[in-house]
Every structure is written in structure tokens, then in C-alpha cells.
Design a protein around this motif. Structure first.
Motif, PDB file in Angstrom:
ATOM      1  N   TYR A  35       8.858  -0.561   1.401  1.00 47.32           N
ATOM      2  CA  TYR A  35       7.434  -0.833   0.992  1.00 47.32           C
ATOM      3  C   TYR A  35       6.632  -1.555   2.187  1.00 47.32           C
ATOM      4  N   TYR A  79       4.925   6.043   7.957  1.00 41.08           N
ATOM      5  CA  TYR A  79       6.069   6.584   7.397  1.00 41.08           C
ATOM      6  C   TYR A  79       6.821   7.129   8.492  1.00 41.08           C
ATOM      7  N   ALA A 127       0.892  -1.099  -0.105  1.00 41.09           N
ATOM      8  CA  ALA A 127       0.041   0.211  -0.064  1.00 41.09           C
ATOM      9  C   ALA A 127       0.701   1.286  -0.020  1.00 41.09           C
ATOM     10  N   HIS A 128       1.955   1.276   0.572  1.00 48.23           N
ATOM     11  CA  HIS A 128       2.821   2.470   0.738  1.00 48.23           C
ATOM     12  C   HIS A 128       4.474   2.149   0.216  1.00 48.23           C
ATOM     13  N   HIS A 129       4.877   3.257  -0.316  1.00 51.86           N
ATOM     14  CA  HIS A 129       6.227   3.241  -0.571  1.00 51.86           C
ATOM     15  C   HIS A 129       6.931   4.453  -0.130  1.00 51.86           C
ATOM     16  N   TYR A 130       7.994   4.336   0.817  1.00 53.07           N
ATOM     17  CA  TYR A 130       8.559   5.368   1.487  1.00 53.07           C
ATOM     18  C   TYR A 130      10.058   5.311   0.778  1.00 53.07           C
ATOM     19  N   GLU A 172      10.365  10.738   0.509  1.00 53.12           N
ATOM     20  CA  GLU A 172       9.194  10.889  -0.180  1.00 53.12           C
ATOM     21  C   GLU A 172       8.076   9.865   0.506  1.00 53.12           C
ATOM     22  N   LYS A 173       7.212  10.342   0.607  1.00 52.72           N
ATOM     23  CA  LYS A 173       5.623   9.428   1.188  1.00 52.72           C
ATOM     24  C   LYS A 173       4.930   8.872  -0.050  1.00 52.72           C
ATOM     25  N   ASP A 174       4.728   7.826  -0.712  1.00 50.29           N
ATOM     26  CA  ASP A 174       4.079   7.321  -1.661  1.00 50.29           C
ATOM     27  C   ASP A 174       4.182   8.501  -2.904  1.00 50.29           C
ATOM     28  N   ASP A 181       2.319  -2.267   4.065  1.00 52.50           N
ATOM     29  CA  ASP A 181       0.927  -2.067   4.225  1.00 52.50           C
ATOM     30  C   ASP A 181       0.392  -1.293   5.359  1.00 52.50           C
TER      31      ASP A 181
END
Length: 117
Positions: free
Chosen positions: A85, A91, A42-45, A109-111, A87
């Protein structure tokens, strides 16, 4: 003659990089499409971290390895970055874990959007 045959065999069987395979130090390498398990998170930091040696990147890797709930992560000393990466993990939690290593987080960067550090 036998030495000549061995030389030919070594040259014939040597592995050469394919044109579509980039070296990790190539700037384009990090912009390749992500593997399916990374795309499903769900998220990529993305973090830019001041790391000058293997010990620095190792410290970041160790703290990320111990963080429960991460789908995947990659720490790259050459580009001084870490990609995370997940879910479930926020962050802010990942940022604090990285900061506790004593390494300076220069940007993040957050998403895909610039994030506060």
C-alpha cells in the motif's frame, strides 16, 4: 481435588476463537475489509511470489521494509503473496525491488487490475 479445580479454571479461562475471527490460513481471511490506514493509500499492489520458506518471505519483507514511501505491506508465506500500500511509490519500482530478491513473481495486480510482470 485441587488438580480438578485447576483443570476447571484452565478450561474456563481458555481463549476460544470467536466465530467472526478467521485464521490467516483461511482463504476468506485475505478478503476482509482493510484497516483504515490501508484504505487511505492511493495504490494497492498485489503480488503472487514463489516463496517456499521463511527465508524467501523474509527476503521480500526486508526489501519492502527498506523501500521508502510505502504506507504498509504484508508478506504471507502461506498464500505466497505480498500486498503493498503506497501513495508515492510506483508499481514498477516495487516490482523491481521484489525481483532483485531472486524470487519469481508469478502474477500481479495494480489497483485491482491485472498488471504486467
Amino acid at each position: 481435588m485441587q488438580g480438578h479445580t485447576v483443570k476447571k479454571l484452565i478450561n474456563h479461562t481458555s481463549v476460544r476463537p470467536q466465530p467472526n475471527h478467521l485464521h490467516p490460513k483461511d482463504p476468506s481471511y485475505h478478503h476482509l475489509p482493510q484497516t483504515p490506514h490501508k484504505m487511505t493509500a492511493a495504490h494497492h499492489y498485489h503480488f503472487n511470489i514463489a516463496m517456499s520458506c521463511g527465508g524467501c518471505s523474509g527476503a521480500v519483507e526486508r526489501v519492502l521494509k527498506k523501500t521508502e514511501g510505502l504506507a504498509d505491506y504484508k508478506v504471507d508465506l502461506a498464500t505466497q503473496t505480498a500486498d503493498v500500500y503506497t501513495d508515492d511509490v510506483s508499481y514498477e519500482t516495487v516490482l523491481e525491488k521484489i525481483k532483485k530478491t531472486g524470487k519469481e513473481v508469478k502474477g500481479a495486480e495494480k489497483d485491482g487490475a491485472k498488471a504486467e510482470i
